[in-house]
Write a protein that holds these residues in place. Sequence first.
Motif, PDB file in Angstrom:
ATOM      1  N   VAL A   1       0.838  -1.201   0.000  1.00  0.00           N
ATOM      2  CA  VAL A   1       0.000   0.000   0.000  1.00  0.00           C
ATOM      3  C   VAL A   1       0.875   1.255   0.000  1.00  0.00           C
ATOM      4  CG1 VAL A   1      -1.745   1.287   1.301  1.00  0.00           C
ATOM      5  CG2 VAL A   1      -1.879  -1.204   1.143  1.00  0.00           C
ATOM      6  N   TYR A   2       1.987   1.216   0.714  1.00  0.00           N
ATOM      7  CA  TYR A   2       2.885   2.377   0.748  1.00  0.00           C
ATOM      8  C   TYR A   2       3.503   2.630  -0.625  1.00  0.00           C
ATOM      9  CZ  TYR A   2       2.524   2.083   5.832  1.00  0.00           C
ATOM     10  OH  TYR A   2       2.053   2.053   7.124  1.00  0.00           O
ATOM     11  N   ALA A   3       3.854   1.559  -1.322  1.00  0.00           N
ATOM     12  CA  ALA A   3       4.423   1.718  -2.662  1.00  0.00           C
ATOM     13  C   ALA A   3       3.388   2.300  -3.617  1.00  0.00           C
ATOM     14  CB  ALA A   3       4.934   0.377  -3.180  1.00  0.00           C
ATOM     15  N   VAL A   4       2.137   1.847  -3.492  1.00  0.00           N
ATOM     16  CA  VAL A   4       1.077   2.393  -4.348  1.00  0.00           C
ATOM     17  C   VAL A   4       0.873   3.875  -4.066  1.00  0.00           C
ATOM     18  CG1 VAL A   4      -1.391   2.279  -4.858  1.00  0.00           C
ATOM     19  CG2 VAL A   4      -0.079   0.165  -4.608  1.00  0.00           C
ATOM     20  N   TRP A   5       0.850   4.248  -2.787  1.00  0.00           N
ATOM     21  CA  TRP A   5       0.682   5.658  -2.446  1.00  0.00           C
ATOM     22  C   TRP A   5       1.845   6.494  -2.969  1.00  0.00           C
ATOM     23  CZ3 TRP A   5      -2.488   9.334  -1.509  1.00  0.00           C
ATOM     24  CH2 TRP A   5      -2.068  10.514  -0.905  1.00  0.00           C
ATOM     25  N   ALA A   6       3.061   5.981  -2.833  1.00  0.00           N
ATOM     26  CA  ALA A   6       4.223   6.704  -3.349  1.00  0.00           C
ATOM     27  C   ALA A   6       4.117   6.888  -4.857  1.00  0.00           C
ATOM     28  CB  ALA A   6       5.509   5.951  -2.994  1.00  0.00           C
ATOM     29  N   ALA A   7       3.654   5.862  -5.565  1.00  0.00           N
ATOM     30  CA  ALA A   7       3.475   5.986  -7.015  1.00  0.00           C
ATOM     31  C   ALA A   7       2.421   7.035  -7.344  1.00  0.00           C
ATOM     32  CB  ALA A   7       3.073   4.628  -7.602  1.00  0.00           C
ATOM     33  N   VAL A   8       1.352   7.119  -6.549  1.00  0.00           N
ATOM     34  CA  VAL A   8       0.324   8.136  -6.757  1.00  0.00           C
ATOM     35  C   VAL A   8       0.926   9.534  -6.585  1.00  0.00           C
ATOM     36  CG1 VAL A   8      -1.794   9.126  -5.794  1.00  0.00           C
ATOM     37  CG2 VAL A   8      -1.615   6.664  -6.154  1.00  0.00           C
ATOM     38  N   VAL A   9       1.748   9.712  -5.559  1.00  0.00           N
ATOM     39  CA  VAL A   9       2.365  11.019  -5.316  1.00  0.00           C
ATOM     40  C   VAL A   9       3.286  11.405  -6.476  1.00  0.00           C
ATOM     41  CG1 VAL A   9       3.920  12.310  -3.807  1.00  0.00           C
ATOM     42  CG2 VAL A   9       2.197  10.803  -2.817  1.00  0.00           C
ATOM     43  N   VAL A  10       4.024  10.428  -6.994  1.00  0.00           N
ATOM     44  CA  VAL A  10       4.972  10.717  -8.081  1.00  0.00           C
ATOM     45  C   VAL A  10       4.245  10.960  -9.397  1.00  0.00           C
ATOM     46  CG1 VAL A  10       6.850   9.764  -9.473  1.00  0.00           C
ATOM     47  CG2 VAL A  10       6.849   9.450  -6.990  1.00  0.00           C
ATOM     48  N   VAL A  11       3.233  10.160  -9.706  1.00  0.00           N
ATOM     49  CA  VAL A  11       2.604  10.190 -11.032  1.00  0.00           C
ATOM     50  C   VAL A  11       1.398  11.132 -11.085  1.00  0.00           C
ATOM     51  CG1 VAL A  11       1.488   8.791 -12.806  1.00  0.00           C
ATOM     52  CG2 VAL A  11       3.404   7.840 -11.496  1.00  0.00           C
ATOM     53  N   VAL A  12       0.558  11.126 -10.058  1.00  0.00           N
ATOM     54  CA  VAL A  12      -0.722  11.831 -10.103  1.00  0.00           C
ATOM     55  C   VAL A  12      -0.620  13.249  -9.544  1.00  0.00           C
ATOM     56  CG1 VAL A  12      -3.123  11.779  -9.328  1.00  0.00           C
ATOM     57  CG2 VAL A  12      -1.967   9.659  -9.955  1.00  0.00           C
ATOM     58  N   PHE A  13       0.116  13.445  -8.456  1.00  0.00           N
ATOM     59  CA  PHE A  13       0.163  14.755  -7.814  1.00  0.00           C
ATOM     60  C   PHE A  13       0.653  15.873  -8.739  1.00  0.00           C
ATOM     61  CE2 PHE A  13      -0.152  14.602  -2.969  1.00  0.00           C
ATOM     62  CZ  PHE A  13      -1.085  13.586  -3.011  1.00  0.00           C
ATOM     63  N   PRO A  14       1.735  15.673  -9.497  1.00  0.00           N
ATOM     64  CA  PRO A  14       2.231  16.791 -10.319  1.00  0.00           C
ATOM     65  C   PRO A  14       1.184  17.376 -11.265  1.00  0.00           C
ATOM     66  CG  PRO A  14       3.908  15.101 -10.150  1.00  0.00           C
ATOM     67  CD  PRO A  14       2.670  14.526  -9.540  1.00  0.00           C
ATOM     68  N   PRO A  15       0.514  16.562 -12.107  1.00  0.00           N
ATOM     69  CA  PRO A  15      -0.501  17.196 -12.968  1.00  0.00           C
ATOM     70  C   PRO A  15      -1.709  17.749 -12.205  1.00  0.00           C
ATOM     71  CG  PRO A  15      -0.536  14.805 -13.230  1.00  0.00           C
ATOM     72  CD  PRO A  15       0.662  15.139 -12.426  1.00  0.00           C
ATOM     73  N   VAL A  16      -2.104  17.085 -11.101  1.00  0.00           N
ATOM     74  CA  VAL A  16      -3.238  17.563 -10.330  1.00  0.00           C
ATOM     75  C   VAL A  16      -2.960  18.951  -9.747  1.00  0.00           C
ATOM     76  CG1 VAL A  16      -4.590  17.188  -8.233  1.00  0.00           C
ATOM     77  CG2 VAL A  16      -4.196  15.303  -9.830  1.00  0.00           C
ATOM     78  N   PHE A  17      -1.743  19.149  -9.292  1.00  0.00           N
ATOM     79  CA  PHE A  17      -1.379  20.428  -8.667  1.00  0.00           C
ATOM     80  C   PHE A  17      -0.600  21.349  -9.638  1.00  0.00           C
ATOM     81  CE2 PHE A  17      -2.078  17.699  -4.989  1.00  0.00           C
ATOM     82  CZ  PHE A  17      -2.827  18.528  -4.173  1.00  0.00           C
ATOM     83  N   GLY A  18      -0.729  21.086 -10.913  1.00  0.00           N
ATOM     84  CA  GLY A  18      -0.142  21.974 -11.914  1.00  0.00           C
ATOM     85  C   GLY A  18       1.362  22.013 -11.918  1.00  0.00           C
ATOM     86  N   PHE A  19       2.010  20.904 -11.513  1.00  0.00           N
ATOM     87  CA  PHE A  19       3.475  20.790 -11.501  1.00  0.00           C
ATOM     88  C   PHE A  19       4.139  21.884 -10.671  1.00  0.00           C
ATOM     89  CE2 PHE A  19       1.923  18.965 -15.481  1.00  0.00           C
ATOM     90  CZ  PHE A  19       2.449  17.683 -15.405  1.00  0.00           C
ATOM     91  N   SER A  20       3.380  22.453  -9.744  1.00  0.00           N
ATOM     92  CA  SER A  20       3.927  23.562  -8.929  1.00  0.00           C
ATOM     93  C   SER A  20       4.579  23.040  -7.678  1.00  0.00           C
ATOM     94  CB  SER A  20       2.797  24.510  -8.562  1.00  0.00           C
ATOM     95  OG  SER A  20       1.822  23.851  -7.786  1.00  0.00           O
TER      96      SER A  20
END
Length: 449
Positions: A430-449
């Motif tokens: 589960v931790y690896a999945v969450w880390a992948a979400v932070v790496v892959v999903v967070f940047p476009p969701v937050f505008g790469f800021s």
Amino acid sequence: MDTATSLETQIARWRDYVHRHRAIAPADVDEMEDHLRERVADLTATGLDDDEAFLVAVKRLGRLDSVSREFAREHSERLWKQLVLVPDGPDGDGSPAARRELAVVLALAVGAGVAVKLGATFWDETVLLRNVGLLVAPFLAGYLAWKRRLTGRTLGALGAAFVALGVVLNAYPFDPAGSTAALAAVHAPVVLWALVGLAYAGGGWRSADRRMDFVRFTGELAVYLVLIALGSAVLVGLTFGLLGLVGVDLEPVLERWLMPFGVPGALLVAAWLVEAKQEVVENIAPVLTRVFTPLTTVMLVVSFGVLVSAGGLTTVDRELLILLDAVLVLVLALLLYSISARDPLARPGLFDGLQLAMVVAALAVDAVALTAMLTRIAEFGASPNKVAALGLNLLLAVHLVRSGWLTLGFCRRRRGFAALERWHTSYLPVYAVWAAVVVVVFPPVFGFS
């Protein structure tokens, strides 16, 4: 599964555990197994079924730790032999297989060093920090894959995962000063270590035993890395001091060559040592956990007091919350390391109660930290850092709550130790999945800021 197969499975697991106590030679394990089988046969003849007979026979045979200490006293020379770099016998340091494995490790270590050196040459510091794990992890995974002779399909899947992560880390238009770039750099190593775990498991990641083996491997690797780092620091410090007396400055050499090649090389060599000395360092685990578990519990209680007395939760310092997250991750690592080396057949004791107290203290700290994070988000709005920290703390809370409940059941002798092991190993991905979400999903969701 028939009773005969069930008995053989239990004996095989028992033998595997005994074999990991390296003070006991294989011949001694054979002798112990013969005694165990004789006891089981005698008990089944009295009317007990195989499972009952096995449990009674193991109990009468004695606790494995006690048996290990007895063998160690009788054969103390083995404790010295097991510290030799490569074991004796047909696969010892004179065998072609051992020399070939050492050559592979050294070649991969040099390759990792070259990759880091090239990265440092052509990338700026921000990009290098985001990619440094990606430059080293494939070489470690390559060694483990070579060691376990992974199939082409598994190798292809691992290679594709490494490439995909590399594309994300380098194709995304990160703002160099933004939060998502830093979050990607911090969380990418978690994803990479999960991929290394897949290589270690040899394609058997669904097995709880193999996942626990990887936890054990990680703990032993950390111990070896610390020992190598301490020894290297002393050696480098003495060399710098001696040459400094004659006016020679080695700092440029350290920055340009020793660090790029030394750190990746130490990781590969440490992994090789763990593989060559299967579970030797595991004997240190009970000592380390018994020393640091009560100390960590005290630290958590103090941290809880600091948080509660800090006043308004919106005023809790951001750096303090980050440090608390680091402490909670340390607690989890300590808990996993302790479980990985524990005798699963031993009865619950005082130390299990101490671990339960540590989990409860960690939960109290996590609850206050979660409240502070939610309050800050409600007051100031969401940001990539806040959401990532909140997600991690929620995952830790779930992990700790279930761990505490299972530990309590084990201490009260209402649950077996195997349930606790299964929970920890099944939750780790589960931790690896969450880390992948932070790496892959967070940047476009937050505008790469």
